[in-house]
Design a protein around this motif. Structure first.
Motif, short mmCIF file in Angstrom:
data_model
loop_
_atom_site.label_atom_id
_atom_site.label_comp_id
_atom_site.label_asym_id
_atom_site.label_seq_id
_atom_site.Cartn_x
_atom_site.Cartn_y
_atom_site.Cartn_z
N ALA A 1 0.82 -1.21 0.00
CA ALA A 1 0.00 0.00 0.00
C ALA A 1 0.86 1.27 0.00
O ALA A 1 0.59 2.20 -0.77
N VAL A 2 1.89 1.29 0.85
CA VAL A 2 2.75 2.48 0.91
C VAL A 2 3.48 2.68 -0.41
O VAL A 2 3.56 3.80 -0.93
N THR B 1 2.51 1.72 -3.38
CA THR B 1 1.52 2.16 -4.38
C THR B 1 1.15 3.62 -4.19
O THR B 1 1.16 4.40 -5.14
N VAL B 2 0.83 4.01 -2.97
CA VAL B 2 0.44 5.40 -2.70
C VAL B 2 1.60 6.35 -3.01
O VAL B 2 1.39 7.41 -3.62
N ALA B 3 2.81 5.98 -2.63
CA ALA B 3 3.97 6.83 -2.91
C ALA B 3 4.21 6.97 -4.40
O ALA B 3 4.62 8.04 -4.87
N THR B 4 3.94 5.92 -5.15
CA THR B 4 4.10 5.99 -6.62
C THR B 4 3.01 6.85 -7.24
O THR B 4 3.28 7.74 -8.06
N LEU B 5 1.77 6.61 -6.85
CA LEU B 5 0.65 7.34 -7.45
C LEU B 5 0.62 8.81 -7.03
O LEU B 5 0.12 9.65 -7.78
N ALA B 6 1.15 9.12 -5.85
CA ALA B 6 1.14 10.50 -5.37
C ALA B 6 1.93 11.44 -6.28
O ALA B 6 1.60 12.62 -6.39
N SER C 1 9.34 5.85 -4.71
CA SER C 1 8.92 4.68 -3.93
C SER C 1 9.91 3.53 -4.08
O SER C 1 9.95 2.64 -3.23
N GLY D 1 3.22 -4.08 -4.61
CA GLY D 1 3.10 -2.64 -4.74
C GLY D 1 3.46 -2.17 -6.14
O GLY D 1 2.78 -1.32 -6.72
N SER E 1 0.86 -0.50 -8.75
CA SER E 1 1.22 0.82 -9.28
C SER E 1 1.24 0.81 -10.80
O SER E 1 0.79 1.77 -11.45
#
Length: 173
Positions: free
Chosen positions: A29-30, A32-37, A51, A71, A75
């Motif tokens: 999750a971290v 993925t979120v760091a990549t998408l952010a 990420s 992740g 992503s």
């Protein structure tokens, strides 16, 4: 119950502990979120996927590998290159994680993600129609900048903290 059997049961129990499953999910999750952010920066022939610094967690504990691979896969579902990036990007992460886990030192481990860009670049090249060699050069340079030039010094400093290393160990004996 004999000792051999109970030892085997303990190993199996530890390998698939609730903590390991939770850490795998959180890691995915971290990542993925760091990549998408910062999505525009994490995709394409010129990318800085920050990420990716997280892949060095696999050097601390191989148990992070599955979460990192998941992740990356999740992503890459959002990649402009599409399903090809899911396949090639995930294969690249698998290569990097295996290399990192087998590495004797952190600096060598930090180079595996750059090496794995040979696979990732092939997918980007196929999916976007860009020539392979220039794509390899730009993607590898971005990965080297993120993981080796930024991630290596960060992890080198973090690894000096034995208390933190104990916390980051997934399967505690």
């Amino acid at each position: 119950m004999n000792n051999e059997f109970s030892g085997t049961m303990k190993k199996e129990k530890t390998r698939f502990s609730a903590r390991a499953v939770a850490v795998t999910g959180i890691t995915a999750a971290v990542y993925t979120v760091a990549t998408l952010a910062i999505a525009p920066l994490g995709y394409g022939a010129i990318q800085l996927r920050f990420s990716e610094i997280m892949v060095l967690l696999a050097f601390i504990d191989p148990g992070y590998g599955i979460g990192l691979i998941l992740g990356c896969l999740i992503s890459n579902i959002f990649s402009p290159v599409g399903a090809i990036d899911v396949i090639f990007g995930t294969m690249g992460t698998i290569v990097a994680v295996i290399g990192i886990v087998k590495s004797k030192g952190l600096f060598a481990a930090s180079l595996w993600p750059t090496i794995s860009m040979a696979v990732v670049s092939a997918g980007i090249s196929i999916g976007s129609g860009l020539p392979y060699v220039p794509t390899l050069i730009t993607v590898a340079l971005g990965e080297f900048a993120v993981v080796t030039l930024i991630g290596y010094p960060i992890f080198k400093a973090l690894m000096k903290n034995s208390g933190l290393m104990e916390i980051l160990r997934i399967n505690k004996d």
